[in-house]
Design an enzyme around this catalytic site. Structure first.
Site, PDB file in Angstrom:
ATOM      1  N   HIS A   1       0.800  -1.235   0.000  1.00 26.28           N
ATOM      2  CA  HIS A   1       0.000   0.000   0.000  1.00 26.28           C
ATOM      3  C   HIS A   1       0.824   1.273   0.000  1.00 26.28           C
ATOM      4  O   HIS A   1       0.284   2.366  -0.067  1.00 26.28           O
ATOM      5  CB  HIS A   1      -0.925   0.026   1.222  1.00 26.28           C
TER       6      HIS A   1
HETATM    7  C1  UD1 Z   1      -0.767   5.572   6.502  1.00 31.82           C
HETATM    8  C2  UD1 Z   1       0.667   5.960   6.833  1.00 31.82           C
HETATM    9  C3  UD1 Z   1       1.592   4.805   6.495  1.00 31.82           C
HETATM   10  C4  UD1 Z   1       1.147   3.518   7.189  1.00 31.82           C
HETATM   11  C5  UD1 Z   1      -0.310   3.255   6.823  1.00 31.82           C
HETATM   12  C6  UD1 Z   1      -0.802   2.022   7.547  1.00 31.82           C
HETATM   13  C7  UD1 Z   1       1.020   8.367   6.504  1.00 31.82           C
HETATM   14  C8  UD1 Z   1       1.713   9.403   5.717  1.00 31.82           C
HETATM   15  N1  UD1 Z   1       1.114   7.100   6.053  1.00 31.82           N
HETATM   16  O1  UD1 Z   1      -0.835   5.399   5.086  1.00 31.82           O
HETATM   17  O2  UD1 Z   1       2.883   5.110   6.957  1.00 31.82           O
HETATM   18  O3  UD1 Z   1       1.951   2.451   6.747  1.00 31.82           O
HETATM   19  O4  UD1 Z   1      -1.098   4.391   7.188  1.00 31.82           O
HETATM   20  O5  UD1 Z   1      -2.000   1.573   7.028  1.00 31.82           O
HETATM   21  O6  UD1 Z   1       0.431   8.688   7.525  1.00 31.82           O
HETATM   22  N2  UD1 Z   1      -8.476   5.021   3.303  1.00 31.82           N
HETATM   23  C9  UD1 Z   1      -9.757   4.539   3.403  1.00 31.82           C
HETATM   24  N3  UD1 Z   1     -10.217   4.150   4.629  1.00 31.82           N
HETATM   25  C10 UD1 Z   1      -9.451   4.212   5.731  1.00 31.82           C
HETATM   26  C11 UD1 Z   1      -8.142   4.709   5.621  1.00 31.82           C
HETATM   27  C12 UD1 Z   1      -7.660   5.102   4.400  1.00 31.82           C
HETATM   28  O7  UD1 Z   1     -10.483   4.452   2.437  1.00 31.82           O
HETATM   29  O8  UD1 Z   1      -9.930   3.819   6.819  1.00 31.82           O
HETATM   30  C13 UD1 Z   1      -7.934   5.410   1.980  1.00 31.82           C
HETATM   31  C14 UD1 Z   1      -8.340   6.777   1.538  1.00 31.82           C
HETATM   32  O9  UD1 Z   1      -8.560   6.710   0.184  1.00 31.82           O
HETATM   33  C15 UD1 Z   1      -7.129   7.609   1.817  1.00 31.82           C
HETATM   34  C16 UD1 Z   1      -6.001   6.628   1.549  1.00 31.82           C
HETATM   35  O10 UD1 Z   1      -6.534   5.370   2.007  1.00 31.82           O
HETATM   36  O11 UD1 Z   1      -7.064   8.721   0.992  1.00 31.82           O
HETATM   37  C17 UD1 Z   1      -4.739   6.937   2.256  1.00 31.82           C
HETATM   38  O12 UD1 Z   1      -4.926   6.943   3.664  1.00 31.82           O
HETATM   39  P1  UD1 Z   1      -3.898   7.711   4.618  1.00 31.82           P
HETATM   40  O13 UD1 Z   1      -4.282   7.494   6.012  1.00 31.82           O
HETATM   41  O14 UD1 Z   1      -3.682   9.094   4.168  1.00 31.82           O
HETATM   42  O15 UD1 Z   1      -2.513   6.996   4.386  1.00 31.82           O
HETATM   43  P2  UD1 Z   1      -2.214   5.447   4.298  1.00 31.82           P
HETATM   44  O16 UD1 Z   1      -1.927   5.147   2.893  1.00 31.82           O
HETATM   45  O17 UD1 Z   1      -3.225   4.613   4.995  1.00 31.82           O
END
Ligand code: UD1
Length: 361
Positions: free
Chosen positions: A206
């Site tokens: 991811h």
């Molecule tokens: C974040 C962390 C990463 C960690 C990961 C664990 C940062 C910069 N990155 O990345 O280091 O390894 O979490 O999972 O903080 N989304 C959903 N539902 C959710 C959560 C996320 O749909 O419950 C989707 C959304 O489209 C969102 C995307 O995932 O835009 C990215 O989520 P985000 O929390 O920004 O970063 P992660 O990729 O999860």
């Protein structure tokens, strides 16, 4: 009694907070949990609170998804309000997410000491948002809990030597806490997913550095297809951020799953022949369960696993990933027992927080 405000927001932080919250309770501290809402899907958040017995957040900021600036900015604003209202003695942050950085920045500007668990880890790749979050958080923290020798050296090289405590890894505490419970269920869980123990590959993927780069992504997808045909079925619990991208590779051999709770993930790792991942946590969890790992990145923060030969870096090149997947074996000498502590790291950290807070007064 110390009043600790814990900031969590993303899946790995819920897991890390579980043993530390217990240790804080055991030592008679007061803990206030704030959930930023960075991860909000039930499968990414609620199921972890339920299974790991994490204290319910007193404050839920409900920030959700957004660009890095907007997401971190909204968190800062919300966390500042909470810190002002709660007047904690210290703010505790975990790892390297946007929630970590926001918690640390909000606290330090209010002159509240910051305790960082997982301090000093470095990939030396500043294109990773996590690397920026780590470096900045470490430089504003006043208690730094470094989980490895390499992490202590990284901090020293950046001039950070005071109040650095070499601890183990709190994820190892969680694994130890739940090992026997999950071990009992592991075979049943594998059966539920219709896989034969040690005949399948467990995959997670991811990271932005892979998902946002079409060349890297397609290199990895080709490798996954080939591995699923040559080695065994690939089971992939898909993070929501790559759901649409992952759909292309789905086949009877590459099975896409919803994000899995903690026990299911551990059981599927325990029984896997091989773990393929770009996650930091999974690299360690594979090692905790003596399963070889091939990491789909060019570098890792957990360099001791590479040195021990239980994890190999494959990057995103198809041929390299496939070759390393074929070669992957758990070496006879395994890993040194105390690499990530003895399962009591959370208690050690809580004791050290007490000590450091006392000397600061
Ligand atoms: C974040 C962390 C990463 C960690 C990961 C664990 C940062 C910069 N990155 O990345 O280091 O390894 O979490 O999972 O903080 N989304 C959903 N539902 C959710 C959560 C996320 O749909 O419950 C989707 C959304 O489209 C969102 C995307 O995932 O835009 C990215 O989520 P985000 O929390 O920004 O970063 P992660 O990729 O999860």
């Amino acid at each position: 009694m110390t009043r600790i405000l814990t900031v969590v927001g993303a899946r790995p932080q819920f897991i890390k907070a579980a043993p530390v919250s217990r240790a804080l309770d055991r030592a008679g501290n007061e803990e206030i949990v704030v959930h930023t809402g960075q991860h909000y899907d039930t499968a990414m958040s609620d199921v972890f609170f339920a299974r790991l017995g994490i204290r319910d957040p007193k404050h839920h900021l409900g920030i959700g998804s957004a660009g890095h600036g907007a997401q971190t900015g909204r968190m800062l604003e919300g966390l500042e309000r909470v810190i002002v209202a709660e007047c904690p003695d210290a703010v505790l942050v975990y790892g390297d997410t946007n929630s970590t950085l926001a918690g640390a920045l909000a606290a330090v500007k209010l002159h509240v000491p910051v305790a960082h668990i997982e301090a000093g880890l470095r990939s030396f790749n500043r294109r990773m948002p996590e690397e920026i979050n780590r470096v900045l958080t470490d430089h504003v923290s006043s208690m730094l809990f470094a989980p490895t020798d390499a992490a202590v050296v990284n901090l020293r090289n950046e001039g950070i030597v005071e109040n650095v405590v070499r601890t183990g890894d709190v994820m190892y505490d969680v694994a130890t806490l739940f090992r026997s419970e999950i071990g009992v269920e592991a075979a049943q869980i594998a059966a539920r997913f219709r896989v034969e123990p040690k005949h399948y590959v467990f995959l997670t993927l991811h990271r932005a550095e892979n998902s946002d780069d079409p060349v890297r992504w397609s290199g990895i997808m080709r490798a996954i297809r080939q591995i699923s045909e040559e080695i065994g079925p690939v089971l992939w619990p898909v993070h929501p951020r790559v759901r649409a991208l992952a759909a292309d590779v789905e086949s009877p051999h590459v099975r896409l799953l919803d994000p899995q709770p903690y026990a299911e993930t551990q059981a599927l790792v325990m029984n896997a022949r091989l773990v393929l991942t770009d996650s930091g946590g999974l690299q360690k969890e594979a090692a905790f369960h003596s399963v070889p790992c091939v990491t789909l990145r060019d570098e890792t923060e957990w360099v001791e696993l590479i040195d021990a030969g239980v994890n190999r870096l494959a990057g995103a090149d198809t041929a390299t990933i496939v070759r390393l997947a074929h070669e992957a074996r758990w070496p006879k000498r395994g890993i040194s027992g105390q690499l990530y502590g003895n399962g009591n790291t959370s208690d050690d950290i809580v004791k050290a927080i007490g000590r450091l807070m006392e000397t600061a007064q």
